[in-house]
Design an enzyme around this catalytic site. Structure first.
Site, mmCIF file in Angstrom:
data_model
loop_
_atom_site.group_PDB
_atom_site.id
_atom_site.type_symbol
_atom_site.label_atom_id
_atom_site.label_comp_id
_atom_site.label_asym_id
_atom_site.label_seq_id
_atom_site.Cartn_x
_atom_site.Cartn_y
_atom_site.Cartn_z
ATOM 1 N N HIS A 163 33.541 36.301 18.649
ATOM 2 C CA HIS A 163 34.620 36.854 17.813
ATOM 3 C C HIS A 163 35.768 37.440 18.635
ATOM 4 C CE1 HIS A 163 32.797 36.520 13.761
ATOM 5 N NE2 HIS A 163 31.694 36.398 14.492
ATOM 6 N N ASP A 199 43.534 40.458 21.312
ATOM 7 C CA ASP A 199 42.677 40.402 20.118
ATOM 8 C C ASP A 199 42.167 38.973 19.979
ATOM 9 O OD1 ASP A 199 41.506 41.395 17.786
ATOM 10 O OD2 ASP A 199 43.346 42.376 17.136
HETATM 11 C C1 GDG Z 1 36.728 41.327 15.666
HETATM 12 C C2 GDG Z 1 37.768 40.855 16.699
HETATM 13 C C3 GDG Z 1 38.499 39.082 15.093
HETATM 14 C C4 GDG Z 1 40.629 47.759 8.599
HETATM 15 N N1 GDG Z 1 40.929 48.961 8.080
HETATM 16 C C5 GDG Z 1 40.298 49.039 6.902
HETATM 17 C C6 GDG Z 1 39.583 47.858 6.684
HETATM 18 N N2 GDG Z 1 39.811 47.101 7.749
HETATM 19 C C7 GDG Z 1 39.274 45.734 7.908
HETATM 20 C C8 GDG Z 1 40.409 44.741 7.786
HETATM 21 C C9 GDG Z 1 39.860 43.549 8.543
HETATM 22 C C10 GDG Z 1 38.906 44.194 9.551
HETATM 23 O O1 GDG Z 1 38.718 45.558 9.176
HETATM 24 C C11 GDG Z 1 39.473 44.199 10.955
HETATM 25 O O2 GDG Z 1 39.354 42.917 11.459
HETATM 26 P P1 GDG Z 1 40.143 42.462 12.773
HETATM 27 O O3 GDG Z 1 40.013 40.979 12.858
HETATM 28 O O4 GDG Z 1 41.556 42.898 12.667
HETATM 29 O O5 GDG Z 1 39.521 43.240 14.005
HETATM 30 P P2 GDG Z 1 38.051 43.632 14.638
HETATM 31 O O6 GDG Z 1 37.333 44.589 13.783
HETATM 32 O O7 GDG Z 1 38.360 44.096 16.009
HETATM 33 O O8 GDG Z 1 37.211 42.240 14.675
HETATM 34 C C12 GDG Z 1 38.968 40.220 15.996
HETATM 35 C C13 GDG Z 1 37.375 39.528 14.195
HETATM 36 O O9 GDG Z 1 36.305 40.121 14.939
HETATM 37 C C14 GDG Z 1 36.798 38.352 13.394
HETATM 38 O O10 GDG Z 1 36.333 37.337 14.226
HETATM 39 O O11 GDG Z 1 39.600 38.673 14.288
HETATM 40 O O12 GDG Z 1 39.891 39.727 16.943
HETATM 41 O O13 GDG Z 1 38.184 41.943 17.520
HETATM 42 O O14 GDG Z 1 39.129 42.712 7.688
HETATM 43 O O15 GDG Z 1 40.633 44.518 6.424
HETATM 44 N N3 GDG Z 1 38.877 47.603 5.585
HETATM 45 C C15 GDG Z 1 38.849 48.575 4.614
HETATM 46 N N4 GDG Z 1 39.480 49.777 4.780
HETATM 47 C C16 GDG Z 1 40.214 50.032 5.886
HETATM 48 O O16 GDG Z 1 40.788 51.142 6.006
HETATM 49 N N5 GDG Z 1 38.154 48.371 3.480
#
Ligand code: GDG
Length: 413
Positions: A115, A322
């Site tokens: 990921h 990222d």
């Molecule tokens: C890893 C990789 C890759 C955020 N704030 C709230 C909330 N979120 C949710 C978002 C989104 C998720 O968290 C964050 O996903 P990301 O992809 O931006 O980042 P990582 O957590 O670092 O994930 C990344 C991912 O894996 C998938 O392969 O894209 O690069 O680092 O879904 O919506 N959700 C809620 N409240 C919040 O305040 N409910």
């Protein structure tokens, strides 16, 4: 699946009620739990695979806990499975599991998905356990990465640190071929679009807009993490306020920051730095009744989060590095009105796919400020054109397609 496993954010009950799949509990001794999760996964592998300095001395890190935890996961998966089952292992916490499972089920089809980014050999090679990790991963039949360039880096690591033959997208490992594929993840687009147009969300959008006065809204949403570029983003917003005297009356930044890895010192230090920067900016540029940075240090409900996406004129997704970044996808999915501008770091995997975004180098504060300015002033026709392109791409990358394609690739082995 219609299941709702999480009771609270980050917690799950095992066995879980009303699930149409089984969840197993993997038991780890407390020292191993800390060593595996905090000591190796969070303090060494996470930073290193993102191309940052590990936050503890690599040579001192509790590797045996990582090995022990991977053995427990492999044993649990083995004990719950039968011979025809397909295994799909997720992420950098479990890089030894493919190899461990392979010894228990030599004929099984095994996949692993990364990921986060995979770095070039000079960075990966810092790890004292580099050969062991590669051997562990090569237990799989299919290794998936968000970008072709991460898969390429992985093959370069195999070439550098093992004696196995590497061809264009395959590795000859003993008598098996291991495929490396680029399999960009997405989001459940239909479900999230339905949420975005829910009347409750619409009412919340109105409430947010009213509360913020007539200002244009800029939104950041991140887990608290040094990879996400939050101080650099705040510096760019501060520059906007400093350079343009009218900006404080016209723009506001809402930064949602979800607490994460609060036990790791580097994260606690970062939290302090961000708190201080927000305090400085608000102290300097606030007027009575009007604050430039609204800083929400908590997890919002998904409903509230989508209301923020719909209320925001500009989304700032500016990580320093990222793997993909799903906030960028979610912002586009939420904008069924074809409005809003996504300002996206060129160092997020998403930048390779989401062509309608305004791309920035987040290390270059001045040009990030200009990009924010450009996004805020963008003509309706250009916004619409960009958002349509973004949304088409986000739909193409749907997570259900990702999962189906991956399982097909595995079944084809
Ligand atoms: C890893 C990789 C890759 C955020 N704030 C709230 C909330 N979120 C949710 C978002 C989104 C998720 O968290 C964050 O996903 P990301 O992809 O931006 O980042 P990582 O957590 O670092 O994930 C990344 C991912 O894996 C998938 O392969 O894209 O690069 O680092 O879904 O919506 N959700 C809620 N409240 C919040 O305040 N409910």
């Amino acid at each position: 699946m219609s299941a709702k496993p999480a009771k609270d954010f980050d917690s799950v009950t095992v066995p879980a009620p009303n699930l149409d799949y089984d969840l197993a509990h993997v038991s780890l001794r407390r020292p191993d739990q800390r060593g595996f999760y905090e000591g190796i996964s969070n303090a060494v592998l996470w930073p290193l695979l993102h191309g940052f300095e590990p936050t503890i001395q690599v040579g001192e890190a509790p590797w045996s806990s990582y090995v022990g935890a991977n053995e427990e996961f492999a044993e649990t998966a083995h004990s719950m499975s039968s011979s025809g089952d397909v295994f799909w292992i997720q992420d950098y916490h479990l890089m030894l599991v493919p190899g461990l499972l392979r010894t228990k089920r030599p004929k099984a089809r095994i996949g692993w998905f990364c990921h986060i980014p995979w770095p070039p050999p000079d960075t990966f090679g810092i790890l004292p356990w580099r050969e062991e990790i590669l051997e562990g991963l090569l237990g799989a039949d299919v290794l998936g990465f968000h970008l072709p360039e991460y898969a390429e880096h992985f093959r370069q690591c195999v070439e550098r640190f093992t004696a196995y033959d590497v061809t264009r997208d395959e590795i000859q490992y003993q008598s098996r071929k291991v495929r490396t594929i680029a399999a960009p993840i997405g989001i459940p687009v239909d479900e999230l679009q339905a949420l975005a147009i829910d009347p409750d969300v619409g009412r919340e959008v109105e409430r947010i807009r009213q509360m913020m006065g007539n200002r244009q809204l800029i939104l950041g949403v991140d887990r608290l993490d040094y990879t996400k570029g939050i101080p650099e983003r705040l510096a760019a917003f501060e520059r906007l306020l400093r350079k343009d005297k009218s900006a404080r009356a016209r723009y506001a930044l809402i930064q949602v920051m979800v607490p994460s890895r609060t036990d790791v010192k580097a994260y606690a230090d970062l939290k302090e730095e961000i708190d201080r920067m927000v305090g400085d900016i608000n102290g300097r540029y606030a007027d009575t009744g009007r604050v430039p940075v609204h800083y929400l240090y908590r997890n919002l409900s998904q409903r509230a989060l989508f209301a923020h996406y719909r209320a925001a004129d500009v989304a700032l997704v500016t990580p320093l590095r990222d793997g993909m970044n799903l906030v960028a996808h979610e912002y586009a999915a939420a904008r069924t009105d074809d409005d809003g501008v996504l300002v996206l770091s060129e160092f997020a995997g998403a930048a390779k796919y989401l062509k309608g975004a305004v791309l920035v180098n987040p290390y270059d504060v001045e040009s990030t400020t200009s990009a924010i300015h450009r996004a805020l002033a963008m003509k309706r026709s250009e916004k619409k054109k960009r958002m349509r392109a973004l949304r088409a791409e986000v739909m193409r990358l749907d997570v259900h397609r990702w999962a189906d394609d991956y399982v097909k690739a595995l079944e084809g082995t």
